[in-house]
Design a protein around this motif. Structure first.
Motif, PDB file in Angstrom:
ATOM      1  N   ALA A  26      40.920  40.210  38.957  1.00  0.00           N
ATOM      2  CA  ALA A  26      40.930  39.663  37.486  1.00  0.00           C
ATOM      3  C   ALA A  26      41.927  38.576  37.375  1.00  0.00           C
ATOM      4  O   ALA A  26      41.440  37.377  37.072  1.00  0.00           O
ATOM      5  CB  ALA A  26      41.478  40.991  36.774  1.00  0.00           C
ATOM      6  N   ALA A  27      43.187  38.421  38.198  1.00  0.00           N
ATOM      7  CA  ALA A  27      43.924  37.223  38.240  1.00  0.00           C
ATOM      8  C   ALA A  27      43.317  35.988  38.703  1.00  0.00           C
ATOM      9  O   ALA A  27      43.448  34.952  38.384  1.00  0.00           O
ATOM     10  CB  ALA A  27      45.348  37.727  39.075  1.00  0.00           C
ATOM     11  N   LEU A  28      42.484  36.163  39.862  1.00  0.00           N
ATOM     12  CA  LEU A  28      41.689  35.143  40.488  1.00  0.00           C
ATOM     13  C   LEU A  28      40.910  34.742  39.557  1.00  0.00           C
ATOM     14  O   LEU A  28      40.545  33.452  39.459  1.00  0.00           O
ATOM     15  CB  LEU A  28      41.455  35.570  41.889  1.00  0.00           C
ATOM     16  N   SER A  29      39.988  35.409  38.895  1.00  0.00           N
ATOM     17  CA  SER A  29      38.851  34.865  38.004  1.00  0.00           C
ATOM     18  C   SER A  29      39.658  34.080  37.110  1.00  0.00           C
ATOM     19  O   SER A  29      39.084  33.172  36.451  1.00  0.00           O
ATOM     20  CB  SER A  29      38.121  36.406  37.547  1.00  0.00           C
ATOM     21  N   VAL A  30      40.498  34.632  36.315  1.00  0.00           N
ATOM     22  CA  VAL A  30      41.144  33.940  35.165  1.00  0.00           C
ATOM     23  C   VAL A  30      41.889  32.697  35.594  1.00  0.00           C
ATOM     24  O   VAL A  30      41.737  31.587  34.775  1.00  0.00           O
ATOM     25  CB  VAL A  30      42.160  34.902  34.462  1.00  0.00           C
ATOM     26  N   SER A  31      42.392  32.621  36.751  1.00  0.00           N
ATOM     27  CA  SER A  31      43.182  31.394  37.321  1.00  0.00           C
ATOM     28  C   SER A  31      42.248  30.259  37.432  1.00  0.00           C
ATOM     29  O   SER A  31      42.310  29.069  37.735  1.00  0.00           O
ATOM     30  CB  SER A  31      43.696  31.716  38.538  1.00  0.00           C
ATOM     31  N   GLY A  32      40.872  30.823  37.925  1.00  0.00           N
ATOM     32  CA  GLY A  32      39.933  29.670  38.385  1.00  0.00           C
ATOM     33  C   GLY A  32      39.742  29.360  39.827  1.00  0.00           C
ATOM     34  O   GLY A  32      39.097  28.744  40.148  1.00  0.00           O
ATOM     35  N   PRO A  44      35.709  35.783  43.072  1.00  0.00           N
ATOM     36  CA  PRO A  44      36.462  36.788  42.667  1.00  0.00           C
ATOM     37  C   PRO A  44      35.823  37.708  41.682  1.00  0.00           C
ATOM     38  O   PRO A  44      35.836  38.865  41.426  1.00  0.00           O
ATOM     39  CB  PRO A  44      37.592  36.160  42.141  1.00  0.00           C
ATOM     40  N   ARG A  45      35.039  36.997  40.541  1.00  0.00           N
ATOM     41  CA  ARG A  45      34.349  37.391  39.508  1.00  0.00           C
ATOM     42  C   ARG A  45      33.334  38.328  39.984  1.00  0.00           C
ATOM     43  O   ARG A  45      33.016  39.566  39.451  1.00  0.00           O
ATOM     44  CB  ARG A  45      33.795  36.224  38.701  1.00  0.00           C
ATOM     45  N   THR A  46      32.608  37.922  40.979  1.00  0.00           N
ATOM     46  CA  THR A  46      31.262  39.006  41.322  1.00  0.00           C
ATOM     47  C   THR A  46      31.982  40.061  42.196  1.00  0.00           C
ATOM     48  O   THR A  46      31.315  41.183  42.105  1.00  0.00           O
ATOM     49  CB  THR A  46      30.476  37.936  42.569  1.00  0.00           C
ATOM     50  N   ILE A  47      32.854  39.886  43.013  1.00  0.00           N
ATOM     51  CA  ILE A  47      33.577  40.926  43.488  1.00  0.00           C
ATOM     52  C   ILE A  47      34.175  41.858  42.420  1.00  0.00           C
ATOM     53  O   ILE A  47      33.986  43.294  42.790  1.00  0.00           O
ATOM     54  CB  ILE A  47      34.755  40.518  44.538  1.00  0.00           C
ATOM     55  N   LEU A  48      34.790  41.601  41.511  1.00  0.00           N
ATOM     56  CA  LEU A  48      35.566  42.354  40.368  1.00  0.00           C
ATOM     57  C   LEU A  48      34.486  43.182  39.862  1.00  0.00           C
ATOM     58  O   LEU A  48      34.441  44.156  39.413  1.00  0.00           O
ATOM     59  CB  LEU A  48      36.178  41.492  39.511  1.00  0.00           C
ATOM     60  N   ALA A 137      42.591  49.473  34.714  1.00  0.00           N
ATOM     61  CA  ALA A 137      41.375  48.885  35.039  1.00  0.00           C
ATOM     62  C   ALA A 137      40.300  48.394  34.089  1.00  0.00           C
ATOM     63  O   ALA A 137      39.895  47.090  34.054  1.00  0.00           O
ATOM     64  CB  ALA A 137      40.476  50.035  35.812  1.00  0.00           C
ATOM     65  N   GLY A 138      40.418  48.965  32.808  1.00  0.00           N
ATOM     66  CA  GLY A 138      39.448  48.412  31.863  1.00  0.00           C
ATOM     67  C   GLY A 138      39.885  47.203  31.238  1.00  0.00           C
ATOM     68  O   GLY A 138      39.136  46.178  30.861  1.00  0.00           O
ATOM     69  N   VAL A 139      41.263  46.937  30.690  1.00  0.00           N
ATOM     70  CA  VAL A 139      41.672  45.869  30.426  1.00  0.00           C
ATOM     71  C   VAL A 139      41.443  44.585  31.460  1.00  0.00           C
ATOM     72  O   VAL A 139      41.289  43.536  31.045  1.00  0.00           O
ATOM     73  CB  VAL A 139      43.144  45.792  30.098  1.00  0.00           C
ATOM     74  N   SER A 140      41.842  45.002  32.632  1.00  0.00           N
ATOM     75  CA  SER A 140      41.569  44.010  33.785  1.00  0.00           C
ATOM     76  C   SER A 140      40.304  43.377  33.692  1.00  0.00           C
ATOM     77  O   SER A 140      39.915  42.113  33.745  1.00  0.00           O
ATOM     78  CB  SER A 140      41.837  44.357  34.998  1.00  0.00           C
ATOM     79  N   LEU A 141      39.287  44.155  33.524  1.00  0.00           N
ATOM     80  CA  LEU A 141      37.684  43.704  33.389  1.00  0.00           C
ATOM     81  C   LEU A 141      37.526  43.011  32.361  1.00  0.00           C
ATOM     82  O   LEU A 141      37.111  41.909  32.462  1.00  0.00           O
ATOM     83  CB  LEU A 141      36.882  45.000  33.383  1.00  0.00           C
ATOM     84  N   LEU A 142      38.144  43.272  31.142  1.00  0.00           N
ATOM     85  CA  LEU A 142      38.053  42.620  29.829  1.00  0.00           C
ATOM     86  C   LEU A 142      38.710  41.254  29.894  1.00  0.00           C
ATOM     87  O   LEU A 142      38.089  40.368  29.440  1.00  0.00           O
ATOM     88  CB  LEU A 142      38.513  43.537  28.655  1.00  0.00           C
ATOM     89  N   VAL A 143      39.887  41.090  30.473  1.00  0.00           N
ATOM     90  CA  VAL A 143      40.671  40.072  30.481  1.00  0.00           C
ATOM     91  C   VAL A 143      39.960  38.968  31.399  1.00  0.00           C
ATOM     92  O   VAL A 143      39.757  37.702  31.077  1.00  0.00           O
ATOM     93  CB  VAL A 143      42.081  40.176  31.090  1.00  0.00           C
TER      94      VAL A 143
END
Length: 145
Positions: A26-32, A44-48, A137-143
């Motif tokens: 989630a951190a990698l996805s948000v960071s770009g 990272p988004r696909t893996i998440l 886990a749920g908040v990580s996915l939503l973020v």
């Protein structure tokens, strides 16, 4: 024999360890940034998303196992397959709805599974642990959505 209200250390440690991929990807996805996963054709988004779907399926397996261990009714078995089916469907919907769907599912399932402890199908510690793990886990996915 361990008391039913004492959380086994292994359950706690492995549960928390299972949050590392949620938080990290989630951190990698948000960071770009892709964290180097682009070199192997993954984001990272696909893996998440894939990890979230696998864990959602695992949550259904918890209910199935609890139902089988305690001779619960057919409704528990039916309910146990719902997370797998919804997670599979989430993998087919476009972004950002895939992660939103998975995040909502994981959060909701943490609440739904609270009846397992109340009905004696799972030890009391499990409900508390499930709420905490599902929330993170749920908040990580939503973020990341």
């Amino acid at each position: 024999m361990p008391r039913l209200n004492t959380m086994p250390m292994g359950a706690f440690v492995l549960g928390v360890a299972g949050l590392v991929p949620f938080l990290g990807f989630a951190a990698l996805s948000v960071s770009g940034t892709d964290g180097g996963f682009g070199m192997i054709g993954l984001s990272p988004r696909t893996i998440l998303s894939a990890y979230g779907a696998v864990i959602a399926s695992f949550l259904g397996g918890i209910r199935w196992g609890a139902a089988a261990a305690r001779s619960a009714g057919n409704a528990d078995y039916l309910l146990a397959v719902v997370p797998s089916l919804l997670a599979w469907a989430a993998l087919a919907v476009p972004a950002p709805w895939d992660l939103r769907m998975l995040g909502g599912l994981v959060l909701l399932w943490g609440v739904i599974d609270q009846d397992l402890s109340r009905r004696g199908l799972a030890p009391p510690w499990m409900g508390k642990l499930r709420l905490i793990l599902s929330a993170v886990a749920g908040v990580s996915l939503l973020v990341a959505a």
